[in-house]
Motif scaffolding. Sequence first.
Motif, PDB file in Angstrom:
ATOM      1  N   LEU A 184       0.839  -1.194   0.000  1.00  0.00           N
ATOM      2  CA  LEU A 184       0.000   0.000   0.000  1.00  0.00           C
ATOM      3  C   LEU A 184       0.877   1.248   0.000  1.00  0.00           C
ATOM      4  N   THR A 185       0.742   2.056  -1.023  1.00  0.00           N
ATOM      5  CA  THR A 185       1.572   3.240  -1.197  1.00  0.00           C
ATOM      6  C   THR A 185       1.475   4.182   0.001  1.00  0.00           C
ATOM      7  N   LYS A 186       2.642   4.649   0.468  1.00  0.00           N
ATOM      8  CA  LYS A 186       2.770   5.604   1.576  1.00  0.00           C
ATOM      9  C   LYS A 186       2.238   5.081   2.908  1.00  0.00           C
ATOM     10  N   SER A 187       2.048   3.777   3.009  1.00  0.00           N
ATOM     11  CA  SER A 187       1.594   3.209   4.276  1.00  0.00           C
ATOM     12  C   SER A 187       2.727   3.244   5.286  1.00  0.00           C
ATOM     13  N   ILE A 188       2.401   3.509   6.568  1.00  0.00           N
ATOM     14  CA  ILE A 188       3.410   3.530   7.622  1.00  0.00           C
ATOM     15  C   ILE A 188       3.534   2.160   8.288  1.00  0.00           C
ATOM     16  N   LYS A 189       2.864   1.157   7.722  1.00  0.00           N
ATOM     17  CA  LYS A 189       3.025  -0.213   8.184  1.00  0.00           C
ATOM     18  C   LYS A 189       2.802  -1.148   6.999  1.00  0.00           C
ATOM     19  N   PRO A 190       3.340  -2.376   7.042  1.00  0.00           N
ATOM     20  CA  PRO A 190       3.192  -3.292   5.906  1.00  0.00           C
ATOM     21  C   PRO A 190       1.739  -3.725   5.713  1.00  0.00           C
ATOM     22  N   GLN A 191       1.164  -3.379   4.575  1.00  0.00           N
ATOM     23  CA  GLN A 191      -0.164  -3.860   4.233  1.00  0.00           C
ATOM     24  C   GLN A 191      -0.346  -3.809   2.722  1.00  0.00           C
ATOM     25  N   THR A 192      -1.143  -4.707   2.217  1.00  0.00           N
ATOM     26  CA  THR A 192      -1.347  -4.805   0.775  1.00  0.00           C
ATOM     27  C   THR A 192      -2.455  -3.867   0.313  1.00  0.00           C
ATOM     28  N   ASP A 193      -2.398  -3.538  -0.962  1.00  0.00           N
ATOM     29  CA  ASP A 193      -3.435  -2.753  -1.614  1.00  0.00           C
ATOM     30  C   ASP A 193      -4.051  -3.627  -2.705  1.00  0.00           C
ATOM     31  N   PRO A 194      -5.242  -4.186  -2.458  1.00  0.00           N
ATOM     32  CA  PRO A 194      -5.845  -5.104  -3.432  1.00  0.00           C
ATOM     33  C   PRO A 194      -6.194  -4.440  -4.753  1.00  0.00           C
ATOM     34  N   ASN A 195      -6.226  -3.118  -4.776  1.00  0.00           N
ATOM     35  CA  ASN A 195      -6.585  -2.402  -6.001  1.00  0.00           C
ATOM     36  C   ASN A 195      -5.371  -1.848  -6.746  1.00  0.00           C
ATOM     37  N   LYS A 196      -4.200  -2.125  -6.224  1.00  0.00           N
ATOM     38  CA  LYS A 196      -2.986  -1.547  -6.815  1.00  0.00           C
ATOM     39  C   LYS A 196      -2.531  -2.342  -8.037  1.00  0.00           C
ATOM     40  N   SER A 197      -2.084  -1.607  -9.046  1.00  0.00           N
ATOM     41  CA  SER A 197      -1.457  -2.216 -10.213  1.00  0.00           C
ATOM     42  C   SER A 197       0.038  -1.954 -10.126  1.00  0.00           C
ATOM     43  N   PRO A 198       0.838  -2.963  -9.764  1.00  0.00           N
ATOM     44  CA  PRO A 198       2.278  -2.736  -9.571  1.00  0.00           C
ATOM     45  C   PRO A 198       2.949  -2.138 -10.808  1.00  0.00           C
ATOM     46  N   ALA A 199       3.905  -1.268 -10.578  1.00  0.00           N
ATOM     47  CA  ALA A 199       4.578  -0.563 -11.665  1.00  0.00           C
ATOM     48  C   ALA A 199       5.445  -1.500 -12.487  1.00  0.00           C
ATOM     49  N   ASN A 200       5.653  -1.118 -13.723  1.00  0.00           N
ATOM     50  CA  ASN A 200       6.584  -1.821 -14.592  1.00  0.00           C
ATOM     51  C   ASN A 200       8.000  -1.633 -14.049  1.00  0.00           C
ATOM     52  N   VAL A 201       8.745  -2.706 -13.900  1.00  0.00           N
ATOM     53  CA  VAL A 201      10.045  -2.677 -13.237  1.00  0.00           C
ATOM     54  C   VAL A 201      11.031  -1.761 -13.949  1.00  0.00           C
ATOM     55  N   ILE A 202      11.207  -1.937 -15.250  1.00  0.00           N
ATOM     56  CA  ILE A 202      12.252  -1.180 -15.948  1.00  0.00           C
ATOM     57  C   ILE A 202      11.873   0.286 -16.081  1.00  0.00           C
ATOM     58  N   GLU A 203      10.565   0.573 -16.197  1.00  0.00           N
ATOM     59  CA  GLU A 203      10.138   1.973 -16.234  1.00  0.00           C
ATOM     60  C   GLU A 203      10.374   2.641 -14.886  1.00  0.00           C
ATOM     61  N   ALA A 204      10.067   1.929 -13.828  1.00  0.00           N
ATOM     62  CA  ALA A 204      10.299   2.472 -12.487  1.00  0.00           C
ATOM     63  C   ALA A 204      11.788   2.694 -12.243  1.00  0.00           C
ATOM     64  N   PHE A 205      12.608   1.766 -12.701  1.00  0.00           N
ATOM     65  CA  PHE A 205      14.054   1.892 -12.527  1.00  0.00           C
ATOM     66  C   PHE A 205      14.590   3.082 -13.300  1.00  0.00           C
ATOM     67  N   HIS A 206      14.088   3.296 -14.502  1.00  0.00           N
ATOM     68  CA  HIS A 206      14.526   4.447 -15.299  1.00  0.00           C
ATOM     69  C   HIS A 206      14.181   5.763 -14.593  1.00  0.00           C
ATOM     70  N   THR A 207      12.949   5.853 -14.099  1.00  0.00           N
ATOM     71  CA  THR A 207      12.526   7.062 -13.389  1.00  0.00           C
ATOM     72  C   THR A 207      13.384   7.296 -12.156  1.00  0.00           C
ATOM     73  N   GLN A 208      13.649   6.222 -11.401  1.00  0.00           N
ATOM     74  CA  GLN A 208      14.466   6.335 -10.188  1.00  0.00           C
ATOM     75  C   GLN A 208      15.892   6.756 -10.528  1.00  0.00           C
ATOM     76  N   PHE A 209      16.455   6.167 -11.585  1.00  0.00           N
ATOM     77  CA  PHE A 209      17.815   6.528 -11.984  1.00  0.00           C
ATOM     78  C   PHE A 209      17.901   8.003 -12.353  1.00  0.00           C
ATOM     79  N   GLU A 210      16.939   8.488 -13.129  1.00  0.00           N
ATOM     80  CA  GLU A 210      16.968   9.881 -13.546  1.00  0.00           C
ATOM     81  C   GLU A 210      16.827  10.819 -12.353  1.00  0.00           C
TER      82      GLU A 210
END
Length: 421
Positions: A184-210
């Motif tokens: 769950l995005t921005k959660s202050i404890k570990p919990q799942t978000d059943p409605n979340k669509s996980p990000a594409n790995v390589i796209e997320a990595f590119h954004t993080q690198f930049e």
Amino acid sequence: MVVIHDAYRINFDTIAVEDFWNVGNEIEHKMHRIHAYPAKFPAFITTKAIQYAEERGISINTVADVFCGCGTTSYEACRNQKKFWGCDINPVATLIAQVKSRKYNDKTLVKYYREIIKSFDSISINIEDYPINERIQFWFPEKQICDLIRLKQSILDTVPCNSHYQKFFLCAFSNILKGTSVWLTKSIKPQTDPNKSPANVIEAFHTQFEFMRSANHKNELSSQNQVNIENVSILERNFRKPFVDLLITSPPYVTSYEYADLHQLSTLWLDYTDDYKSLRKGSIGSLFRPTDFNEDIKHLNKTGESIVFQLWNVDKRKAQAVARYYLDMQQSIKKCFDIMNDNGMALFVIGNTEYKGVKVNNALHLLQSMQETGFGDLEIVRRKISRKNLPPHRDELGRFTTDVNSRKVYADEFIVIGRKT
């Protein structure tokens, strides 16, 4: 600022808020945002502390942080041309801190990034050939698991082993894990978000690198900074002689965050552990830290003992954890005293808490511990909390919550200062 002559006679109602410690004069540097981290230390306090100490005649060569977390104090100390030593038991924290505390050659970063992407595109894996931790399977869809395996392998194959550049890219890898999972995005404890669509790995990595590349462009550090950050608990580290002129640190909040739980994705993916729960036992402030209550209680100062016995009446397990925390803090303060050079200054940022109606006065316990350890010229000041990532509210069980209708108990915190006289 209240000067303390006797830590057992202080009236907290007389401690005023001082503007000097509330706001910084500069925009926080982008390097502080290269990786998410809970309850980050306010960056400007390090510069303020250096100014405060030097105005009082302290010649500062080395700054230290014994709970260095993600390296905020380290970056700011180096930016102020000071040597830095720090430690933290959390391996994810020390990875971030090590990466944050250096300047990188941009051409080298781009070269390695392109090689990583090229390797990623050429790697073909069979997921059945890789033993996948069950917690990773819980948090990640199979597509993301496959791509993360490929990306991690590309980083390890491409960037020189254990180099600062490999750590840079592993830090980038670490920070995309929550986004590519069902966490769950921005959660202050570990919990799942059943409605979340996980990000594409390589796209997320590119954004993080930049983002990290951009932060490095604005990085004010030199590649020649003298920085030593160790992945070890201060309680387990032995020192041969004093070497610190100014200590700036913020102890963990007692039983509020389980850092091992919050960083489980990174610790598992980066092979720091096969079972993230094993990292709980060494963490100061963890509810799961081993304790011998009957023995611990014998060694607490008066404030620690009083608070623990009040908690015992409402929650025995919590009382045991707080007793262990206070004893750990007393021992940590003794370690801090031992590493300080004569006339050195120690500055602690700490907040008080409340649990089921029991006021947990951590600042008073800290003050008394410093006095009993030998610190002199004790002072205390109150500052307002403005950190968005530290919720100022608690739920009915005393845990952090973003519910604004809950009790507001984190409106301020304290800066406690002492000298090795």
